[in-house]
Enzyme design. Structure first.
Site, PDB file in Angstrom:
ATOM      1  N   ASP A  34     -11.728  12.486 -28.860  1.00 42.04           N
ATOM      2  CA  ASP A  34     -12.646  11.505 -28.262  1.00 42.04           C
ATOM      3  C   ASP A  34     -14.050  12.115 -28.110  1.00 42.04           C
ATOM      4  O   ASP A  34     -15.059  11.499 -28.509  1.00 42.04           O
ATOM      5  CB  ASP A  34     -12.064  11.122 -26.887  1.00 42.04           C
ATOM      6  CG  ASP A  34     -12.591   9.818 -26.348  1.00 42.04           C
ATOM      7  OD1 ASP A  34     -13.280   9.093 -27.097  1.00 42.04           O
ATOM      8  OD2 ASP A  34     -12.301   9.512 -25.172  1.00 42.04           O
ATOM      9  N   TYR A 126      -3.065  15.046 -23.381  1.00 39.53           N
ATOM     10  CA  TYR A 126      -1.992  14.226 -22.801  1.00 39.53           C
ATOM     11  C   TYR A 126      -0.602  14.863 -22.898  1.00 39.53           C
ATOM     12  O   TYR A 126       0.381  14.282 -22.426  1.00 39.53           O
ATOM     13  CB  TYR A 126      -2.002  12.821 -23.400  1.00 39.53           C
ATOM     14  CG  TYR A 126      -3.089  11.910 -22.830  1.00 39.53           C
ATOM     15  CD1 TYR A 126      -3.926  12.340 -21.798  1.00 39.53           C
ATOM     16  CD2 TYR A 126      -3.270  10.621 -23.308  1.00 39.53           C
ATOM     17  CE1 TYR A 126      -4.911  11.513 -21.267  1.00 39.53           C
ATOM     18  CE2 TYR A 126      -4.257   9.786 -22.773  1.00 39.53           C
ATOM     19  CZ  TYR A 126      -5.080  10.235 -21.760  1.00 39.53           C
ATOM     20  OH  TYR A 126      -6.041   9.403 -21.230  1.00 39.53           O
TER      21      TYR A 126
END
Ligand code: AR6
Length: 172
Positions: A34, A126
């Protein structure tokens, strides 16, 4: 059926119609893939993300869903932002990880994209184990009917590349 390939490299450098971003539900950027996409793609991507938040996703993009913006200064034409699940030992969230790949391919078809590059969604910040994340990624894109002709998994290091290689050859 799409041709599936593996590349060791940086997703921001891929010359494909669409690159998939391992985003978070705020769509306002972050670290990992990202961060790299927003840094190299420039501020146009974030401006479009802000518009999406103001219009369609006031509460954020839900986990497992996907949405597209243009790609700013990246070689790709579009960025497909998807939100992977945070890994949890106490709960099976595999369906949400599979949904990221399925929904990204659905959005790619809507755009008319013929080539799509995926990172190993959820396997960084994550925390998803790479062997399982690779298996879910490969199984899901194989099972999902799509018009996309080329699916490229872009792996950042040799460990991830090896896991995807095993998943692709069916030896996991
Ligand atoms: N190209 C290809 N793969 C990469 C790159 C790159 N430039 N950079 C990292 N990877 P992550 P997540 C690999 O953390 O786990 C962000 O803050 C990395 O080694 O990017 O889904 C978001 O805003 C790993 O294997 O995504 C969210 O908050 C894989 O890409 C959160 O991180 C995914 O790692 C999303 O976490």
């Amino acid at each position: 059926m799409a041709e599936i390939s593996l590349v060791l490299g940086d997703i921001t450098e891929q010359r494909v119609d669409a690159v998939v971003n391992a985003a978070n539900s705020s769509l306002m950027g972050g670290g990992g893939v990202d961060g790299a996409i927003h840094r190299k793609g420039g501020p146009e991507i974030l401006a479009e993300c802000r518009e999406l938040r103001a219009s369609r996703y006031a509460g954020g993009l839900p986990t497992g869903q996907a949405v597209a913006t243009t790609a700013g200064r990246l070689p790709a034409r579009w960025v497909i932002h998807t939100v992977g699940p945070v890994y949890a030992r106490s709960e099976d969230r595999s369906h949400l990880l599979a949904s990221c790949y399925r929904e990204s391919l659905r959005v790619a078809d809507e755009l008319g994209a013929k080539s799509v590059a995926f990172p190993a969604i959820s396997t960084g910040i994550y925390g998803w184990p790479l062997d399982d994340g690779a298996r879910i990624a490969v199984e899901t894109v194989r099972e999902t009917p799509a018009e996309v002709a080329e699916i490229r998994f872009v792996l950042f290091d040799t460990t991830a590349y090896a896991h995807f290689g095993r998943a692709l050859s069916g030896s996991t």
